[in-house]
Design a protein around this motif. Structure first.
Motif, PDB file in Angstrom:
ATOM      1  N   SER A   5     -15.093 -39.132  24.535  1.00 40.25           N
ATOM      2  CA  SER A   5     -16.023 -38.092  24.954  1.00 40.25           C
ATOM      3  C   SER A   5     -15.495 -36.700  24.627  1.00 40.25           C
ATOM      4  CB  SER A   5     -16.356 -38.224  26.434  1.00 40.25           C
ATOM      5  OG  SER A   5     -15.237 -37.884  27.209  1.00 40.25           O
ATOM      6  N   PHE A   6     -14.136 -36.558  24.499  1.00 44.53           N
ATOM      7  CA  PHE A   6     -13.624 -35.254  24.057  1.00 44.53           C
ATOM      8  C   PHE A   6     -14.169 -34.932  22.674  1.00 44.53           C
ATOM      9  CE2 PHE A   6      -9.678 -36.393  26.618  1.00 44.53           C
ATOM     10  CZ  PHE A   6     -10.102 -35.683  27.715  1.00 44.53           C
ATOM     11  N   GLN A   7     -14.186 -35.987  21.845  1.00 42.75           N
ATOM     12  CA  GLN A   7     -14.606 -35.752  20.472  1.00 42.75           C
ATOM     13  C   GLN A   7     -16.103 -35.563  20.333  1.00 42.75           C
ATOM     14  OE1 GLN A   7     -12.607 -39.110  18.953  1.00 42.75           O
ATOM     15  NE2 GLN A   7     -10.669 -38.006  18.788  1.00 42.75           N
ATOM     16  N   GLU A   8     -16.824 -36.056  21.332  1.00 36.60           N
ATOM     17  CA  GLU A   8     -18.268 -35.891  21.256  1.00 36.60           C
ATOM     18  C   GLU A   8     -18.712 -34.493  21.652  1.00 36.60           C
ATOM     19  OE1 GLU A   8     -19.868 -38.981  23.660  1.00 36.60           O
ATOM     20  OE2 GLU A   8     -19.207 -40.515  22.242  1.00 36.60           O
ATOM     21  N   ARG A   9     -17.771 -33.697  22.130  1.00 40.75           N
ATOM     22  CA  ARG A   9     -18.150 -32.343  22.540  1.00 40.75           C
ATOM     23  C   ARG A   9     -18.760 -31.603  21.366  1.00 40.75           C
ATOM     24  NH1 ARG A   9     -12.784 -31.011  26.145  1.00 40.75           N
ATOM     25  NH2 ARG A   9     -13.476 -32.193  27.943  1.00 40.75           N
ATOM     26  N   LYS A  10     -19.860 -30.995  21.628  1.00 40.95           N
ATOM     27  CA  LYS A  10     -20.581 -30.348  20.534  1.00 40.95           C
ATOM     28  C   LYS A  10     -20.180 -28.891  20.431  1.00 40.95           C
ATOM     29  CE  LYS A  10     -24.343 -33.638  20.776  1.00 40.95           C
ATOM     30  NZ  LYS A  10     -24.053 -34.366  22.030  1.00 40.95           N
ATOM     31  N   THR A  11     -20.671 -28.278  19.373  1.00 43.51           N
ATOM     32  CA  THR A  11     -20.252 -26.912  19.060  1.00 43.51           C
ATOM     33  C   THR A  11     -21.184 -25.897  19.701  1.00 43.51           C
ATOM     34  OG1 THR A  11     -19.353 -27.734  17.002  1.00 43.51           O
ATOM     35  CG2 THR A  11     -19.780 -25.380  17.094  1.00 43.51           C
ATOM     36  N   GLY A  12     -20.616 -24.755  20.079  1.00 40.38           N
ATOM     37  CA  GLY A  12     -21.424 -23.667  20.613  1.00 40.38           C
ATOM     38  C   GLY A  12     -21.506 -22.535  19.591  1.00 40.38           C
ATOM     39  N   ILE A  13     -22.547 -21.744  19.729  1.00 39.46           N
ATOM     40  CA  ILE A  13     -22.667 -20.588  18.836  1.00 39.46           C
ATOM     41  C   ILE A  13     -22.784 -19.331  19.686  1.00 39.46           C
ATOM     42  CG2 ILE A  13     -24.245 -19.370  17.265  1.00 39.46           C
ATOM     43  CD1 ILE A  13     -24.688 -22.003  15.845  1.00 39.46           C
ATOM     44  N   TYR A  14     -21.937 -18.364  19.371  1.00 39.50           N
ATOM     45  CA  TYR A  14     -21.996 -17.086  20.070  1.00 39.50           C
ATOM     46  C   TYR A  14     -22.492 -16.034  19.082  1.00 39.50           C
ATOM     47  CZ  TYR A  14     -20.586 -12.785  22.395  1.00 39.50           C
ATOM     48  OH  TYR A  14     -20.587 -11.545  22.965  1.00 39.50           O
ATOM     49  N   ILE A  15     -23.495 -15.292  19.488  1.00 42.87           N
ATOM     50  CA  ILE A  15     -24.040 -14.246  18.638  1.00 42.87           C
ATOM     51  C   ILE A  15     -23.744 -12.913  19.298  1.00 42.87           C
ATOM     52  CG2 ILE A  15     -26.152 -13.296  17.591  1.00 42.87           C
ATOM     53  CD1 ILE A  15     -25.993 -16.056  16.675  1.00 42.87           C
ATOM     54  N   HIS A  16     -23.003 -12.063  18.612  1.00 45.70           N
ATOM     55  CA  HIS A  16     -22.668 -10.781  19.241  1.00 45.70           C
ATOM     56  C   HIS A  16     -23.624  -9.682  18.797  1.00 45.70           C
ATOM     57  CE1 HIS A  16     -20.189  -8.102  21.520  1.00 45.70           C
ATOM     58  NE2 HIS A  16     -20.137  -7.249  20.502  1.00 45.70           N
ATOM     59  N   ILE A  17     -24.242  -9.049  19.780  1.00 46.63           N
ATOM     60  CA  ILE A  17     -25.131  -7.907  19.515  1.00 46.63           C
ATOM     61  C   ILE A  17     -24.443  -6.662  20.077  1.00 46.63           C
ATOM     62  CG2 ILE A  17     -27.449  -6.949  19.851  1.00 46.63           C
ATOM     63  CD1 ILE A  17     -27.436  -9.648  18.355  1.00 46.63           C
ATOM     64  N   PRO A  18     -23.843  -5.874  19.205  1.00 44.70           N
ATOM     65  CA  PRO A  18     -22.952  -4.814  19.687  1.00 44.70           C
ATOM     66  C   PRO A  18     -23.665  -3.538  20.115  1.00 44.70           C
ATOM     67  CG  PRO A  18     -22.945  -4.824  17.306  1.00 44.70           C
ATOM     68  CD  PRO A  18     -23.894  -5.914  17.734  1.00 44.70           C
TER      69      PRO A  18
END
Lengths: 434, 602
Positions: A5-18
């Motif tokens: 299940s560690f490997q099943e962790r999916k990716t997150g996306i961070y979008i920076h609006i400065p």
């Protein structure tokens, strides 16, 4: 959690609006006011940056097969987070375009959490305007809102340099509820002095933070983040404190405030799952299908991958930690040239992995399990996870046990975690493991 | 024309930052034998520490060839000088090797206090002085003001002082012409009995000690048996030559010349600066004047830090000693810090330099204790003990009295700071002998002051009170009886011997308080309260408490910027390495040197 299940962790996306309306007095984030033209240009660059992650199928006679293959190896994304700055300053169409692009380039899951930091007062002046804007954000895909409330006291808000008032918070929150947003997080800053001079007593300071928290609990948000005010170099507050214009609340007082707030929240149906983060306990009915913890922020604490897009954004992908350039000009130029606008890349070694797993994991109330930490050790180590972990950290074990003895740390057969008092001195304990 | 007429031996003297090293570089580039591609910035400052601090500690010397406008080729020997009060003796010996000096004055700043000290040293050696105005390429240059100041403050005719820019090379030719005209050629009899002044030496792994020397009379060549007139040691010369600044072997060095001599000498202490070389079988009747034995004025303990090996520290100290006649050490054992060394230095800068070199060149992690002077302890049974380590002070009941070293301190300052300096010196038990006006605005104060008061932070305090304008020169005068006591420091009720200091009885209470307050700031918070106490014998005279820590938490993780957080934690961890454990109390290493820096002017 099991290994798979560690490997099943999916990716997150961070979008920076400065971009922001105006810089807050305590803010050390990368943000600044900007013209509409600059913002438009920036969004174009942002979309171009996301495209750089596109996997293009080769145009051969097997195009269809290649296309399928490309589809399969796309990174799975289950969280998108618009942070800033004040991302709510963007037009809903701009958010929509970005989300659309992300969905094309990545394999976005059906239950994706899309959070938008929406600062009260940044959504518009009258109720209709706010209603329309939030509705459009919802249509663009946003399903979680994070309001930077910071305080429910107008004097403190003024001191913080915020553009909104406490009534704006209530108004915006209620409009969001009316529209149907059912996952809202409120941020609050603890230990903000009520006065610029030292006229307030310890009891005043405590009451002031407690009142703030009580007022937001009344709104029943699904999630609450509480951070103690921290004076960062380069902020207005820092200079004010240096110049004696701002009296920082003493450490001991701040800790009393923090613990009082934690107790208050825990007695009000909130579960503390991280040093500064609290989630509304889900109803029995929804317990398993929905959880109000921040899916996105959790990625920072469990070594999940995340990609940072935008100016100065950080990412952690394929074992590398990286950070984008902080120069707007440079950022736009690099993206235009088809290059990733990355300024700093660091390839994690084994020690980086394990130490990061430990110190980020310690931020969680559940702590870090030996299993989660030792999975990063490449060499086959004999023994169970506990002995492998303490074998690796044998040089600091004595000190860790000293912390345990003094009631700051819990050590058991499964892992380690901070105690309530341990949280107060978490840096010292974390520093053992880096 | 005599060969001597075509030699000029000179030094460059200047205030820090007035461009001495840059000028030296320019001269080497214009006239020297170093290829341009080999030029490093500031060729003569070849230790990292010197470059960083912009000061020259170790001397370098170089031979330049200049074809003058009159068609003659001249040999110019540039003898570099170190630039700090600790090394005044070395400076004076370098100047003694010259016949003249180029005084560099920054045309944007004018004459500064430090310039004067060196000018007076040069005048003591009867040198001709050629003032030059540097930094003339800058818009802010005020040559006329600078000229006026040179004439008023130093009393030198500056009307014809060349205007140059060491940075751009402007005016260098004119300066060289002027130098040949103003600075006299050396005098001496090449057929007389050998008299050569050692003005510097260093240890070379292959050649042994390399002596830099100026020949006053006679000549020296390979195979000669030489004798050091003050130490009496004899050596066979294996090589002589010129410094270009690399070594260029020659057949002989003769009267008036500057060069180097090697003779399989094992350590620089055997070829002490200021000693006179003569021939063993045909010695000169008397040595050149001005020789002084190196005398350690300041001592401190150097101990291996946590995780550092004793042997490594010992090896490094031995290597440094071979090259530094003024530095000495012996083993010492401290209850708090374990096995280490007691080291003697010329002064504080000398100490700083050695300690920094241990860290940089040898990559060692050491703890240094508070500097101390040598006390003469007269015992009731009549014995006299030399004590430089406070821990070794015998019990008060056995002591008749203690004597401490007094120095003659000369402070030169613009007159507006006189009041401030006087109050500083008074606080430091100084005794004003007299005060004289050098010019309308420059004053020299002559004090007698215990060395003990000078070694901690006197120089820093002086600089900060005078915005850097005052200069200090001091030399040992005599020992004087004084009422002194040993002040002990206890952390968590445990005596830390390495923190003990000897202080005047009347100041014990205030020093004790000061040290406790300082330690309170330096010692990090622990999981428990740490009492800090100052005691004389059994009597506690001051107390502070380091409270247990309450908070060390970084709440916000910046948008997933784990690296930033990690760096903070790593820094915290690295900071801990520089700590020392005493029982359950952790003390940062800087505590041992910082604790007495109690500027009373604040």
């Amino acid at each position: 959690m099991t290994e798979s299940s560690f490997q099943e962790r999916k990716t997150g996306i961070y979008i920076h609006i400065p971009f922001c309306v105006q810089k807050c007095n305590y803010c050390a984030f990368l943000s600044f006011p900007a013209s509409e033209e600059t913002r438009t240009k920036y969004i174009e660059s942002l979309i171009q940056e996301i495209s750089l992650y596109n996997i293009k199928p080769e145009k051969t006679e097997h195009y269809k097969a290649e296309k399928n293959k490309a589809e399969q190896i796309k990174t799975e994304v289950d969280s998108i987070y618009f942070g800033g700055g004040t991302p709510a300053l963007l037009e809903p169409e701009q958010i929509e375009k970005i989300v659309y692009k992300i969905k094309k380039v990545f394999a976005v899951t059906g239950d994706v959490e899309i959070t938008l930091e929406a600062n009260p007062g940044a959504l518009g002046g009258d109720e209709e305007e706010i209603f329309n804007k939030l509705s459009e954000f919802g249509k663009a895909g946003v399903n979680r809102l994070s309001f930077g409330v910071q305080s429910m006291n107008d004097d403190k808000l003024h001191l913080l340099g915020r553009v909104h008032s406490a009534s704006d918070v209530v108004r915006d929150f209620e409009i969001a509820r009316d529209i149907g947003f059912d996952n809202i997080s409120l941020d609050i800053i603890l230990s903000v002095p009520t006065e610029t001079r030292d006229n307030s007593t310890e009891a005043d300071n405590l009451k002031s933070s407690i009142d703030d928290v009580k007022k937001i609990i009344e709104l029943k948000p699904e999630h609450i983040s509480c951070y103690s005010l921290q004076l960062e170099e380069g902020t207005v507050f820092y200079d004010m404190a240096e110049g004696g214009l701002l009296k920082e609340i003493p450490d001991a007082e701040d800790r009393n405030i923090y613990h009082a707030v934690c107790d208050l929240l825990k007695n009000s149906d909130y579960e503390q799952y991280e040093i500064s983060n609290f989630a509304l306990k889900a109803d029995g009915e929804t317990e398993n299908k929905y959880n109000y913890r921040s899916r996105h922020n959790s990625k920072y604490w469990d070594m999940s991958e995340y990609i940072g897009f935008g100016l100065g954004a950080s990412g952690f992908l394929k074992g590398k930690r990286y950070r984008n350039t902080t120069s707007l000009e440079e950022y736009c130029r690099l993206v235009r040239e088809g290059k990733k606008p990355i300024e700093d890349v660091y390839i994690n070694n084994e020690h980086d992995f394990i130490s990061e797993a430990v110190f980020t994991g310690l931020r969680r109330i559940e702590g870090i399990s030996y299993r989660e930490a030792v999975r990063f050790l490449k060499n086959e180590n004999f023994g169970n996870d506990e002995s492998v972990f303490w074998g690796y950290y044998s040089n600091v074990r004595k000190e860790a046990e000293e912390f345990e003895k003094n009631g700051y740390l819990e050590i058991d057969r499964k892992g380690i975690r901070l105690t309530e008092t341990g949280i107060d001195i978490s840096n010292r304990i974390m520093a053992l493991f880096v | 024309m005599n060969y001597l007429d075509k030699i000029r031996n000179f030094s460059i003297i200047a205030h820090i930052d007035h461009g001495k090293s840059t000028l030296a570089d320019r001269l080497i580039e214009k006239t020297g034998l170093v290829e341009e591609r080999d030029m490093k910035e500031q060729y003569l400052d070849n230790m990292d520490i010197e470059r960083e601090r912009g000061i020259t500690i170790k001397l370098q010397t170089t031979r330049l060839a200049y074809k003058a406008k009159n068609g003659e080729e001249y040999i110019l020997n540039l003898v570099d000088t170190p630039g700090h009060v600790d090394f005044n003796y070395e400076v004076s010996r370098s100047l003694a090797a010259c016949d003249g000096a180029v005084l560099v004055v920054d045309a944007t700043q004018g004459v500064e206090a430090q310039t004067l000290g060196n000018v007076y040293l040069a005048l003591d050696e009867d040198l001709e002085i050629l003032p030059v105005l540097n930094k003339m390429d800058l818009d802010s240059a005020r040559p006329e003001d600078a000229r006026a100041e040179i004439e008023e403050v130093i009393g030198l005719d500056a009307s014809e002082a060349p205007e140059i820019s060491a940075k751009t090379g402007m005016g260098i030719e004119d300066m060289l012409e002027k130098l040949i005209e103003v600075i006299p050629p050396p005098q001496g009899d090449p057929d007389g009995r050998l008299k050569a002044l050692i003005f510097d030496s260093y240890y070379d792994t292959y050649k042994g000690v390399v002596i830099y020397t100026r020949i006053f009379d006679g000549k020296i060549e390979r195979g000669d048996t030489i004798k050091m007139m003050n130490t009496g040691k004899t050596y066979e010369v294996t090589e002589v030559g010129y410094c270009i600044p690399g070594m260029l072997p020659a057949d002989e060095l003769k009267a008036g010349e500057v060069g180097y001599v090697c003779g399989s000498i094992k350590q620089v202490a055997d070829a002490r600066v200021g000693d006179t070389i003569t021939l063993a079988d045909k010695p000169a009747d008397k040595p050149l004047k001005g020789y002084k034995k190196a005398q350690s004025m300041v001592y401190c303990g150097i101990f291996p830090a946590e995780g550092e090996k004793y042997e490594n520290v010992k090896d490094a100290l031995e290597k440094l000693q071979v090259n530094d006649a003024a530095f000495n050490f012996e083993p010492e054992n401290s209850a708090a810090l374990g096995f280490g060394f007691r080291c003697g230095f010329l002064g504080l800068l000398h100490m700083d330099v050695i300690i920094e070199r241990l860290a940089r060149e040898f990559d060692l992690d050491v703890i240094t204790t508070l500097p101390s002077v040598v006390y003469k302890v007269v015992m009731k049974d009549g014995r006299i003990l030399d004590i430089q380590n406070p821990s070794n002070l015998p019990p008060p009941t056995e002591i008749a009295h203690i004597e401490e070293p007094i120095v003659k301190a000369d402070i030169m300052t613009p007159n507006e700071y006189v009041g401030s300096i006087m109050s500083l010196c008074q606080n430091r038990r100084g005794n004003l002998i007299h005060m004289e006006y050098m010019t309308k605005t420059r004053v020299q104060l002559h004090y007698e002051i215990p060395l003990n008061e000078v070694i901690y932070d006197f120089f820093d305090a002086l600089k900060s009170r005078t915005r850097g304008y005052a200069s200090l020169d001091y030399e040992f005068l005599r020992y004087e009886p004084s009422k002194l006591v040993k002040l002990d420091i206890l952390l968590n009720r445990e005596l830390i011997d390495a923190l003990s200091v000897i202080v005047p009885e009347q100041q014990a209470a205030s020093k004790g308080r000061g040290i406790c307050e300082k330690l309170k700031d330096i010692i990090p918070r622990h999981q428990f309260e740490v009492p800090i106490q100052a005691a004389i014998g059994q009597k506690i005279i001051a107390r502070e408490t380091v409270r247990a820590y309450r908070k060390d938490v970084l709440a916000k993780c910046y948008g997933g910027d784990i690296s930033r957080k990690k760096k903070l934690l790593e820094k915290q961890k690295a900071g801990k390495k520089r700590m020392r454990q005493f029982g359950s109390v952790t003390v940062p290493q800087e505590a041992f040197t910082e604790v007495l820096k109690l500027d009373d002017g604040k």
